[in-house]
Design an enzyme around this catalytic site. Structure first.
Site, short mmCIF file in Angstrom:
data_model
loop_
_atom_site.label_atom_id
_atom_site.label_comp_id
_atom_site.label_asym_id
_atom_site.label_seq_id
_atom_site.Cartn_x
_atom_site.Cartn_y
_atom_site.Cartn_z
N GLU A 1 -14.54 0.88 -12.97
CA GLU A 1 -15.92 0.89 -13.47
C GLU A 1 -16.60 2.25 -13.41
O GLU A 1 -17.50 2.53 -14.20
CB GLU A 1 -16.76 -0.15 -12.71
CG GLU A 1 -16.52 -1.59 -13.12
CD GLU A 1 -15.20 -2.13 -12.65
OE1 GLU A 1 -14.77 -3.18 -13.15
OE2 GLU A 1 -14.57 -1.50 -11.77
N ASP B 1 -17.99 -4.42 -9.80
CA ASP B 1 -18.79 -5.63 -9.63
C ASP B 1 -17.86 -6.84 -9.58
O ASP B 1 -16.86 -6.80 -8.88
CB ASP B 1 -19.84 -5.73 -10.76
CG ASP B 1 -19.22 -5.74 -12.15
OD1 ASP B 1 -18.08 -5.25 -12.31
OD2 ASP B 1 -19.86 -6.25 -13.08
N GLY C 1 -14.52 -6.85 -19.12
CA GLY C 1 -15.60 -7.33 -19.99
C GLY C 1 -15.76 -6.40 -21.18
O GLY C 1 -15.56 -5.18 -21.07
N GLY D 1 -13.46 -7.01 -15.53
CA GLY D 1 -13.76 -8.42 -15.75
C GLY D 1 -12.55 -9.31 -15.69
O GLY D 1 -12.66 -10.50 -15.36
#
Length: 294
Positions: free
Chosen positions: A144, A152, A71, A121
């Site tokens: 992350e 996540d 992301g 992501g």
């Protein structure tokens, strides 16, 4: 429909039926996924799901370097700061997670061609796909902790399919996996040479796809299995016994401390320990409890 020139959609006729083709083309940022890209992909998948002529969905990258590096949190942070749009992070992650879940629940076969860097992501939009293809150029990771966050995008599900020690190792160290390694851990399904992508897509378009989703899942699996041949050997298994032994302890503090004191001559292990040592302590604890709670 959300619009952006960073993602493209095509509908390609097959011998019978059509495939919905998604191409990530934010190549300047290694296909970092923006809010607009998540919105566009989500809305297109919702539009394709009920249409009977769309039999298979393929998600690919325009770049040879990356499927998606994750992301675009850098752009998100900068835009939030400059615009004082306090609801922007919530909106970004809502659309990201909703899109990941939609892929996971999609009734038709979804093939993700994970060539090159596939992180964060990028793992999120592909982990729920029914058919995940990696190549000799794949670099799969959940890094992350490098930005003070936690794994996540469904990691509480797909990492928890692994032994706990391996899940924690991948999460705490951001360990990059090769295509064969990802397949060995069942984080991907097939490893094919990157040079075969156009050939595989041609075979897909020459196939007469059924009106049955179940039959099409089987057909696509058969097609990919036939395309597979001997590839590079997975390297992670040679570390697995040591990882399971080292990354263990009665508390997260003791488990993490054992990881940090892992003194090994292997450069790959040393790099992983150094990565973990630089992580935010809060991220380390949050990651542990996130994996334990899901």
């Amino acid at each position: 429909m959300a619009t952006t020139n960073l993602i493209a959609f095509d509908e390609i006729a097959c011998a019978e039926g059509q495939i919905g083709l998604v191409t990530l083309q934010n190549t300047a940022s290694l296909n970092a996924l923006t809010l607009e890209m998540f919105q566009a992909l989500h809305e297109k998948l919702r539009a394709w799901a009920p249409r009977p002529e769309i039999r298979v969905v393929v998600i690919q990258s325009e770049s040879e370097k990356a499927f998606s590096a994750g992301g675009d949190v850098k752009a998100l942070a900068l835009e939030t700061i400059s615009s004082s749009a306090t609801d922007l992070p919530e909106k970004f992650f809502w659309w990201e997670y909703a899109t990941d879940y939609l892929v996971h629940q999609f009734p038709k076969p979804v093939l993700c061609w994970l060539d090159g860097i596939t992180m964060g992501g990028g793992v999120g939009i592909s982990s729920g796909a029914s058919h995940r293809v990696v190549t000799e150029r794949t670099k799969w990771a959940m890094p992350e902790l490098n930005i003070g966050f936690f794994p996540d995008v469904g990691a509480g599900y797909f990492l928890n399919q692994l032994p706990e020690a391996m899940a924690l190792f991948l999460a705490w160290t951001g360990a990059p996996l090769s295509g064969p390694d990802a397949v060995s851990l069942k984080l991907a399904d097939h490893c094919l040479p990157s040079s075969m992508k156009n050939g595989v897509l041609n075979v897909i378009t020459e196939t007469a796809w059924s009106a049955s989703h179940e039959e099409n899942h089987w057909k696509l699996s058969e097609l990919l299995q036939v395309s597979e041949h001997e590839s590079a050997t997975a390297q992670l298994p040679k570390y697995q016994e040591r990882i399971l032994k080292i990354v263990s302890g009665p508390t997260p503090e003791q488990t993490f401390a054992r990881l940090l004191t892992w003194n090994d001559r292997d450069e790959w292990i040393r790099a992983r320990v150094a990565y973990a040592a630089a992580a935010s302590p809060l991220s380390v604890h949050l990651t542990y409890h996130h994996l334990r709670a899901t």
